[in-house]
Scaffold this motif. Sequence first.
Motif, PDB file in Angstrom:
ATOM      1  N   PRO A 104       0.802  -1.234   0.000  1.00 18.76           N
ATOM      2  CA  PRO A 104       0.000   0.000   0.000  1.00 18.76           C
ATOM      3  C   PRO A 104       0.836   1.288   0.000  1.00 18.76           C
ATOM      4  O   PRO A 104       0.357   2.325  -0.439  1.00 18.76           O
ATOM      5  N   ASP A 105       2.095   1.213   0.449  1.00 19.47           N
ATOM      6  CA  ASP A 105       2.941   2.420   0.442  1.00 19.47           C
ATOM      7  C   ASP A 105       3.607   2.656  -0.919  1.00 19.47           C
ATOM      8  O   ASP A 105       4.332   3.636  -1.099  1.00 19.47           O
ATOM      9  N   GLY A 106       3.377   1.762  -1.892  1.00 17.58           N
ATOM     10  CA  GLY A 106       3.916   1.941  -3.243  1.00 17.58           C
ATOM     11  C   GLY A 106       5.220   1.206  -3.505  1.00 17.58           C
ATOM     12  O   GLY A 106       5.699   1.179  -4.636  1.00 17.58           O
ATOM     13  N   SER A 107       5.820   0.613  -2.476  1.00 17.29           N
ATOM     14  CA  SER A 107       7.025  -0.189  -2.703  1.00 17.29           C
ATOM     15  C   SER A 107       6.609  -1.483  -3.395  1.00 17.29           C
ATOM     16  O   SER A 107       5.478  -1.945  -3.235  1.00 17.29           O
ATOM     17  N   TYR A 108       7.525  -2.058  -4.176  1.00 13.49           N
ATOM     18  CA  TYR A 108       7.115  -3.226  -4.950  1.00 13.49           C
ATOM     19  C   TYR A 108       8.272  -4.163  -5.264  1.00 13.49           C
ATOM     20  O   TYR A 108       9.441  -3.807  -5.154  1.00 13.49           O
ATOM     21  N   SER A 109       7.871  -5.351  -5.680  1.00 19.78           N
ATOM     22  CA  SER A 109       8.786  -6.360  -6.213  1.00 19.78           C
ATOM     23  C   SER A 109       8.148  -6.883  -7.488  1.00 19.78           C
ATOM     24  O   SER A 109       6.923  -6.980  -7.580  1.00 19.78           O
ATOM     25  N   ASN A 110       8.983  -7.194  -8.488  1.00 19.19           N
ATOM     26  CA  ASN A 110       8.435  -7.784  -9.702  1.00 19.19           C
ATOM     27  C   ASN A 110       9.341  -8.882 -10.237  1.00 19.19           C
ATOM     28  O   ASN A 110      10.482  -9.034  -9.780  1.00 19.19           O
ATOM     29  N   THR A 111       8.827  -9.627 -11.181  1.00 21.02           N
ATOM     30  CA  THR A 111       9.539 -10.788 -11.696  1.00 21.02           C
ATOM     31  C   THR A 111      10.697 -10.428 -12.613  1.00 21.02           C
ATOM     32  O   THR A 111      11.445 -11.314 -13.012  1.00 21.02           O
ATOM     33  N   MET A 112      10.889  -9.146 -12.917  1.00 16.50           N
ATOM     34  CA  MET A 112      12.029  -8.726 -13.751  1.00 16.50           C
ATOM     35  C   MET A 112      13.235  -8.346 -12.895  1.00 16.50           C
ATOM     36  O   MET A 112      14.354  -8.725 -13.204  1.00 16.50           O
ATOM     37  N   SER A 116      12.446  -3.857  -5.646  1.00 18.37           N
ATOM     38  CA  SER A 116      12.881  -2.575  -6.208  1.00 18.37           C
ATOM     39  C   SER A 116      12.961  -1.526  -5.116  1.00 18.37           C
ATOM     40  O   SER A 116      12.213  -1.565  -4.141  1.00 18.37           O
ATOM     41  N   ASN A 117      13.863  -0.576  -5.295  1.00 20.78           N
ATOM     42  CA  ASN A 117      13.953   0.544  -4.351  1.00 20.78           C
ATOM     43  C   ASN A 117      13.161   1.751  -4.859  1.00 20.78           C
ATOM     44  O   ASN A 117      13.201   2.810  -4.266  1.00 20.78           O
ATOM     45  N   LYS A 118      12.430   1.567  -5.963  1.00 18.71           N
ATOM     46  CA  LYS A 118      11.596   2.637  -6.520  1.00 18.71           C
ATOM     47  C   LYS A 118      10.189   2.521  -5.946  1.00 18.71           C
ATOM     48  O   LYS A 118       9.887   1.599  -5.202  1.00 18.71           O
ATOM     49  N   ASN A 119       9.326   3.471  -6.310  1.00 22.82           N
ATOM     50  CA  ASN A 119       7.988   3.522  -5.739  1.00 22.82           C
ATOM     51  C   ASN A 119       6.968   3.865  -6.830  1.00 22.82           C
ATOM     52  O   ASN A 119       7.272   4.662  -7.723  1.00 22.82           O
ATOM     53  N   ILE A 120       5.786   3.285  -6.727  1.00 23.63           N
ATOM     54  CA  ILE A 120       4.744   3.549  -7.743  1.00 23.63           C
ATOM     55  C   ILE A 120       3.491   4.185  -7.155  1.00 23.63           C
ATOM     56  O   ILE A 120       2.444   4.197  -7.795  1.00 23.63           O
ATOM     57  N   LYS A 121       3.598   4.747  -5.939  1.00 24.54           N
ATOM     58  CA  LYS A 121       2.377   5.272  -5.311  1.00 24.54           C
ATOM     59  C   LYS A 121       1.758   6.432  -6.093  1.00 24.54           C
ATOM     60  O   LYS A 121       0.586   6.724  -5.933  1.00 24.54           O
ATOM     61  N   ASP A 122       2.530   7.075  -6.982  1.00 23.46           N
ATOM     62  CA  ASP A 122       1.987   8.180  -7.778  1.00 23.46           C
ATOM     63  C   ASP A 122       1.337   7.701  -9.083  1.00 23.46           C
ATOM     64  O   ASP A 122       0.691   8.479  -9.770  1.00 23.46           O
ATOM     65  N   ARG A 123       1.469   6.430  -9.413  1.00 26.69           N
ATOM     66  CA  ARG A 123       0.904   5.904 -10.661  1.00 26.69           C
ATOM     67  C   ARG A 123      -0.612   5.757 -10.530  1.00 26.69           C
ATOM     68  O   ARG A 123      -1.124   5.251  -9.539  1.00 26.69           O
ATOM     69  N   SER A 142       7.993   2.032 -17.801  1.00 23.64           N
ATOM     70  CA  SER A 142       8.258   1.325 -16.551  1.00 23.64           C
ATOM     71  C   SER A 142       9.464   1.920 -15.842  1.00 23.64           C
ATOM     72  O   SER A 142      10.492   2.194 -16.461  1.00 23.64           O
ATOM     73  N   ARG A 143       9.333   2.105 -14.544  1.00 21.54           N
ATOM     74  CA  ARG A 143      10.450   2.622 -13.750  1.00 21.54           C
ATOM     75  C   ARG A 143      11.532   1.570 -13.539  1.00 21.54           C
ATOM     76  O   ARG A 143      12.678   1.904 -13.328  1.00 21.54           O
ATOM     77  N   SER A 144      11.159   0.299 -13.578  1.00 24.88           N
ATOM     78  CA  SER A 144      12.159  -0.736 -13.321  1.00 24.88           C
ATOM     79  C   SER A 144      12.844  -1.230 -14.594  1.00 24.88           C
ATOM     80  O   SER A 144      13.961  -1.713 -14.525  1.00 24.88           O
TER      81      SER A 144
END
Length: 179
Positions: A104-112, A116-123, A142-144
């Motif tokens: 919910p804070d926008g931090s994420y992990s993905n299969t690529m 990640s140390n980036k954030n998507i809460k503004d998307r 994509s940011r990643s």
Amino acid sequence: MYSSRNLLIRFILGSTTLIVSISAFFSYEAARKIMLEELRGRAFLEVQRGVDEIEEWLHVRKVEVQTLAQTSTVRSLDWSVAEPYLKSEIDRINEFFFFQIAAPDGSYSNTMVGRSNKNIKDRDFFQKALAGKTNISDPFISRSTGIPLIAIATPMWSNYSQSRSPIGVFLGTVKVDHI
């Protein structure tokens, strides 16, 4: 007499040529207009058929994302458990570029890239999913990965009851050129 008859023949030939030329021109214009309208109609049908195919394809991807988001493996939010499962789903489905789990804070992990140390809460797609709405995004970079993508994002719930706030957002991405 010879010159008046010659003048009459020239007048008749000239008038006939002019009438035939004008008739040919208007016939050509009418045939051209009919052909253009027919081509326009065919092109519209072809575009509509393509739009329908893309809509159907995206709908199937949306259902797949919603289904995966409801699995206990994904809902666990434990990336070490979810990652191998999601990578196998990428190989099985073969339509997605990567899957992603976002907190919910926008931090994420993905299969690529993994965590990640980036954030998507503004998307926008993330915000809509966090508000409880499954959605298909407009194309974005994509940011990643830096690749143009479309995200299919859906909320993840702690159980099948959607009365509380989502515990996270699950999304599948497809490359823009894939569509």
